[in-house]
Design an enzyme around this catalytic site. Structure first.
Site, mmCIF file in Angstrom:
data_model
loop_
_atom_site.group_PDB
_atom_site.id
_atom_site.type_symbol
_atom_site.label_atom_id
_atom_site.label_comp_id
_atom_site.label_asym_id
_atom_site.label_seq_id
_atom_site.Cartn_x
_atom_site.Cartn_y
_atom_site.Cartn_z
ATOM 1 N N TYR A 141 0.824 -1.208 0.000
ATOM 2 C CA TYR A 141 0.000 0.000 0.000
ATOM 3 C C TYR A 141 0.860 1.262 0.000
ATOM 4 O O TYR A 141 0.459 2.289 -0.529
ATOM 5 C CB TYR A 141 -0.876 0.048 1.261
ATOM 6 C CG TYR A 141 -2.181 -0.692 1.188
ATOM 7 C CD1 TYR A 141 -2.219 -2.055 0.923
ATOM 8 C CD2 TYR A 141 -3.385 -0.029 1.423
ATOM 9 C CE1 TYR A 141 -3.417 -2.731 0.887
ATOM 10 C CE2 TYR A 141 -4.589 -0.705 1.392
ATOM 11 C CZ TYR A 141 -4.604 -2.053 1.122
ATOM 12 O OH TYR A 141 -5.792 -2.711 1.095
ATOM 13 N N LYS A 186 3.108 -15.285 2.591
ATOM 14 C CA LYS A 186 3.255 -15.982 1.306
ATOM 15 C C LYS A 186 4.752 -16.251 1.144
ATOM 16 O O LYS A 186 5.396 -15.811 0.172
ATOM 17 C CB LYS A 186 2.673 -15.125 0.173
ATOM 18 C CG LYS A 186 2.603 -15.796 -1.182
ATOM 19 C CD LYS A 186 1.497 -16.838 -1.293
ATOM 20 C CE LYS A 186 1.551 -17.535 -2.658
ATOM 21 N NZ LYS A 186 0.617 -18.669 -2.755
ATOM 22 N N ASP A 219 -3.039 -18.258 0.807
ATOM 23 C CA ASP A 219 -4.075 -18.951 0.026
ATOM 24 C C ASP A 219 -4.731 -20.054 0.868
ATOM 25 O O ASP A 219 -5.961 -20.209 0.869
ATOM 26 C CB ASP A 219 -3.515 -19.487 -1.307
ATOM 27 C CG ASP A 219 -2.187 -20.217 -1.175
ATOM 28 O OD1 ASP A 219 -1.608 -20.235 -0.063
ATOM 29 O OD2 ASP A 219 -1.727 -20.786 -2.180
ATOM 30 N N ASP A 243 -6.400 -6.999 4.556
ATOM 31 C CA ASP A 243 -7.540 -6.347 3.901
ATOM 32 C C ASP A 243 -8.454 -7.404 3.289
ATOM 33 O O ASP A 243 -9.672 -7.405 3.494
ATOM 34 C CB ASP A 243 -7.013 -5.392 2.816
ATOM 35 C CG ASP A 243 -8.130 -4.730 2.038
ATOM 36 O OD1 ASP A 243 -9.096 -4.266 2.679
ATOM 37 O OD2 ASP A 243 -8.050 -4.682 0.793
ATOM 38 N N ASP A 247 -12.405 -9.065 4.721
ATOM 39 C CA ASP A 247 -13.667 -9.051 3.965
ATOM 40 C C ASP A 247 -14.231 -10.466 3.895
ATOM 41 O O ASP A 247 -15.431 -10.678 4.053
ATOM 42 C CB ASP A 247 -13.461 -8.518 2.534
ATOM 43 C CG ASP A 247 -13.748 -7.023 2.409
ATOM 44 O OD1 ASP A 247 -13.475 -6.288 3.379
ATOM 45 O OD2 ASP A 247 -14.236 -6.592 1.341
#
Ligand code: IPM
Ligand code: MG
Length: 354
Positions: A141, A186, A219, A243, A247
């Site tokens: 970001y 990751k 994942d 983020d 959600d």
């Protein structure tokens, strides 16, 4: 001197949901005798329209002066041209950076009354109580960005100091909860994740030996959140993974509209906002769910103002109102008529102890 709360309604449904939170604040203030001064400011598209900037100087000054900030949402189609020089979302990112709020806490809990609002089977929702600790001021970001006609770059950068402070906070929260941290990265692909993992392993081995550490690739974590959500206690992860995963996790609680968040800096100053966005598709219709914002107000009272009792009172009132069947459209039972944003606010006010 009264405590100063900065209120930044922003765009879309932001003003509608913030109005309900303000009514709840007024009510608990009147009941408890605590004085809160609320000062409004501009952010996002509303600020661009008024001043040409998404995070104007007055709002920066308010963020500096206030004991805490409650924010609605930013963004909308009116300002969404990707070529625009200034975007509403940048206002929120600048506010987070200016306040130094590096730890974004997103609690996800399920309640039997809302099982039917979730797309998942009830048996997968039992006993879900997760605290996602999302790193908020680093990563892709905030890295360097470059763009020309045919290529673009977003740099993802993390430093040892940024990783250390957030994983320590996750470890500290786990100690007052069920004693488990899941770190999501990751590391099979990204160097930032390999650094993240090695620092996390090191810190937990040396200083948090009493806390169980689990490590998951992002994942797999996305899948496990749906298949075994109740196994998670604290999840700590970098900015963009957090983020996306929150959600997804919101669907456990029934609706994105239910989830609050707290973003804390080193001095416990904080920025409080629902995790949902500005929902331009329903803005101005008075049908948005104000619960995420009202629960964010509760977190504000708890974390930045030390008003634990008021926070619990508000959280209980929201739960009671929902359990009694008061539902906006996003959480209504099939066939049940949905109530308006202000009627949901009324129901929560009515559920506050007299
Ligand atoms: C959130 C939002 C923001 C983010 C956007 C509006 C910049 O999605 O708070 O989750 O990505 O952090
Ligand atoms: Mg988001």
């Amino acid at each position: 001197m009264a405590t100063l709360i900065g209120l930044l309604p922003g765009d879309g449904i932001g003003p509608e949901i913030c109005r309900e939170a303000q009514r709840v604040l007024n009510a608990v203030s009147a009941q408890s005798g605590r004085q809160f001064e609320v000062r409004e400011g501009l952010i996002g598209g509303a600020a661009i329209d008024a001043t040409g900037e998404a995070f104007p100087a007055d709002t920066r000054a308010l963020a500096n002066e206030a004991d805490a900030i409650l924010l609605g949402a930013v963004g909308g189609p009116k300002w969404s041209n990707p070529e625009a020089a200034v975007r509403p979302e940048q206002g929120l990112l600048d506010l987070r950076a200016a306040m130094g709020v590096y730890a974004n806490l997103r609690p996800v809990r399920t309640h039997a009354a809302l099982y039917s609002a979730s797309p998942l089977k009830a048996e997968r929702l039992k006993d879900v109580d997760i605290l996602v600790v999302r790193e908020l001021t680093g990563g892709i970001y905030f890295g360097d960005k470059q763009r020309d006609a045919d290529s673009a770059t977003d740099v993802c950068r993390y430093t040892r100091a940024e990783i250390e402070r957030i994983v320590r906070m996750a470890g500290d929260f786990a100690r007052s909860r069920r004693g488990k941290v899941t770190s999501v990265d990751k590391a099979n692909v990204l160097d930032t994740s390999r650094l993240w993992r090695s620092i996390t392993d090191e810190i937990f081995a040396s200083d948090y030996a009493d806390v169980e550490l689990e490590t998951l690739l992002v994942d797999a974590a996305a899948m496990h959140l749906l298949s075994r959500a109740a196994d998670f206690d604290v999840i700590v992860t970098e900015n963009m993974f957090g983020d996306i995963l929150t959600d997804e996790a919101s669907m456990l609680s029934g609706s994105l509209g239910m989830l609050p968040s707290a973003s804390l800096n080193a001095d416990r100053g904080g920025l409080y906002e629902p995790i949902h966005g500005s929902a331009p598709d329903i803005a101005g219709q008075g049908i948005a769910n104000p619960c995420g914002t009202i629960l964010s107000l509760a977190l504000l009272l708890r974390f930045s103002l030390g008003e634990d009792e008021l926070a619990e009172t508000i959280e209980q009132a929201v739960l009671n109102a929902v359990a009694a069947g008061h539902r906006t459209g996003d959480i209504a039972e099939p066939g049940q008529p949905a109530i308006s944003t202000s009627a949901m606010g009324d129901a929560i006010l009515a559920a506050l102890p007299a």
